[in-house]
Write an enzyme that holds these catalytic residues in place. Structure first.
Site, PDB file in Angstrom:
ATOM      1  CD  GLU A  41      -2.023   5.803   8.287  1.00 33.16           C
ATOM      2  OE1 GLU A  41      -0.988   5.197   7.925  1.00 33.16           O
ATOM      3  OE2 GLU A  41      -2.289   6.955   7.912  1.00 33.16           O
ATOM      4  NE  ARG A  45      -6.114  11.163   4.212  1.00 28.58           N
ATOM      5  CZ  ARG A  45      -5.214  10.630   3.422  1.00 28.58           C
ATOM      6  NH1 ARG A  45      -5.519  10.325   2.192  1.00 28.58           N
ATOM      7  NH2 ARG A  45      -4.012  10.382   3.868  1.00 28.58           N
ATOM      8  CE  LYS A 129       2.191   9.030   5.597  1.00 21.50           C
ATOM      9  NZ  LYS A 129       0.732   9.004   5.734  1.00 21.50           N
TER      10      LYS A 129
HETATM   11  C1  3PG Z   1      -1.329   8.731   2.802  1.00 21.06           C
HETATM   12  O1  3PG Z   1      -2.044   9.533   3.318  1.00 21.06           O
HETATM   13  O2  3PG Z   1      -0.486   8.154   3.477  1.00 21.06           O
HETATM   14  C2  3PG Z   1      -1.405   8.549   1.329  1.00 21.06           C
HETATM   15  O3  3PG Z   1      -2.579   9.053   0.815  1.00 21.06           O
HETATM   16  C3  3PG Z   1      -1.234   7.147   0.890  1.00 21.06           C
HETATM   17  O4  3PG Z   1      -0.681   7.224  -0.367  1.00 21.06           O
HETATM   18  P1  3PG Z   1      -1.216   6.349  -1.588  1.00 21.06           P
HETATM   19  O5  3PG Z   1      -2.685   6.631  -1.699  1.00 21.06           O
HETATM   20  O6  3PG Z   1      -0.423   6.834  -2.776  1.00 21.06           O
HETATM   21  O7  3PG Z   1      -0.942   4.921  -1.275  1.00 21.06           O
END
Ligand code: 3PG
Length: 319
Positions: A41, A45, A129
């Protein structure tokens, strides 16, 4: 279920990726796939997200690539034309969801409470999600909040890692788990692709949780099986348990009395998730005897033999 979501479910892990340098996109995707996670994914960002998706779609077609942190309908359009096969957003934005449905691309918006979930159901979504998973209450919270909604599947993301993924994946409403722990921006920027492959493999093995369940030994008949069981019992105290085709000495030794697969016997490998284990091993070239798979009353595979023996032993997975 939508075929892309089904694929995500079989992979079981959705790496959440932040790309700063597009040149790293394809090596990153290949590193994930080499570790057993053919999925990424790529988040919006960074400004490089869109181009990274385009490069992965062209240069690593074996990897299921989607777009993450999609906040606007314009980003949906750009993600789709770059080759994204699924869309993820951190929250529930009805405009974004409606736009994805109109374009026919699967979308898993972030839902963290019953109100979000009911909006998702209103749109007919099959999976969402769950974000941020650990911080919002973890697996116990997901179990509680999902109880009124039997059909919906969740992709918990946020705070998941190799240490807790097995607990999440054991819950049957968890389609897959998302996270960045196997491919953080620092590792990608430093070009540490071998490390990403190693962490991916560690994640997959944690999810599948392989262990030896028992070893079956073809004894050649009832009498020999009984003698061996008595011997193991007298030497080591392993309890004798009579079955139809075998006598067990303890839980780990199955003394097979009748004709059974394997030149010498069989090895049973337990896993947390037999469907995902089959998919994982098949991607690596292993073939299974699907025609003779054992199914539970709900029709789910619960035991299946590999086609090839190892050192004269047939090998089967067991859930
Ligand atoms: C996301 O955007 O889904 C999260 O930043 C992922 O979470 P993690 O960095 O704690 O795995």
């Amino acid at each position: 279920m939508n075929v892309i979501l089904e694929k995500l479910g079989k992979i079981g892990i959705v790496p959440v990726i932040k790309i700063d340098d597009v040149e790293k996109a394809v090596p990153l995707a290949k590193a994930l796939a080499a570790g057993g996670i053919p999925c990424a994914e790529i988040t919006f960002r960074t400004a490089q997200g869109e181009d990274a998706i385009r490069r992965i779609a062209a240069g690593a077609p074996e990897v299921l690539v989607g777009a993450g942190t999609v906040l606007t309908t314009d980003q949906v359009d750009r993600a789709v034309s770059a080759g994204a096969q699924f869309i993820v957003s951190p929250g529930f934005n009805p405009q974004v969801v409606a736009h994805c449905l109109q374009k026919g691309i699967p979308v898993t918006p972030g839902c963290a409470n019953p109100s979000d979930i009911e909006q998702a159901l209103e749109f007919g979504l099959e999976a969402v999600k769950f974000f941020p998973a650990e911080q919002a209450g973890g697996l116990d919270y997901i179990k509680a909040v999902s109880a009124p909604y039997p059909g919906l599947q969740f992709i918990p993301t946020g705070g998941i890692n190799a240490g807790n993924i097995a607990r999440y994946i054991a819950f049957d409403k968890v389609l897959a788990c998302g996270g960045s722990w196997m491919a953080g921006a620092d590792l990608i920027n430093a070009g540490e692709f071998e490390k990403i492959t190693a962490l991916s493999r560690e994640a997959v093995l944690a999810l599948l949780g392989f262990s030896v369940a028992h070893i079956g030994i073809n004894t050649g008949g009832y009498e020999k099986a009984a003698q061996a069981a008595v011997l193991f019992n007298s030497l080591f105290g392993f309890a004798i348990k009579e079955g139809n085709n075998s006598t067990f000495a303890g839980d780990a030794l199955e003394l097979v009395k009748t004709t059974a697969p394997g030149t010498h016997g069989h090895i049973a490998i337990a896993t947390n998730s037999i469907t995902r284990a089959i998919a994982h091993l098949e991607r690596g070239g292993v073939t299974f005897d699907h025609a003779n798979a054992k199914k539970d009353p709900r029709g789910n595979v619960c035991a299946i033999y590999l086609k090839d023996e190892i050192l004269g032993f047939a090998v089967h997975l067991v859930q």
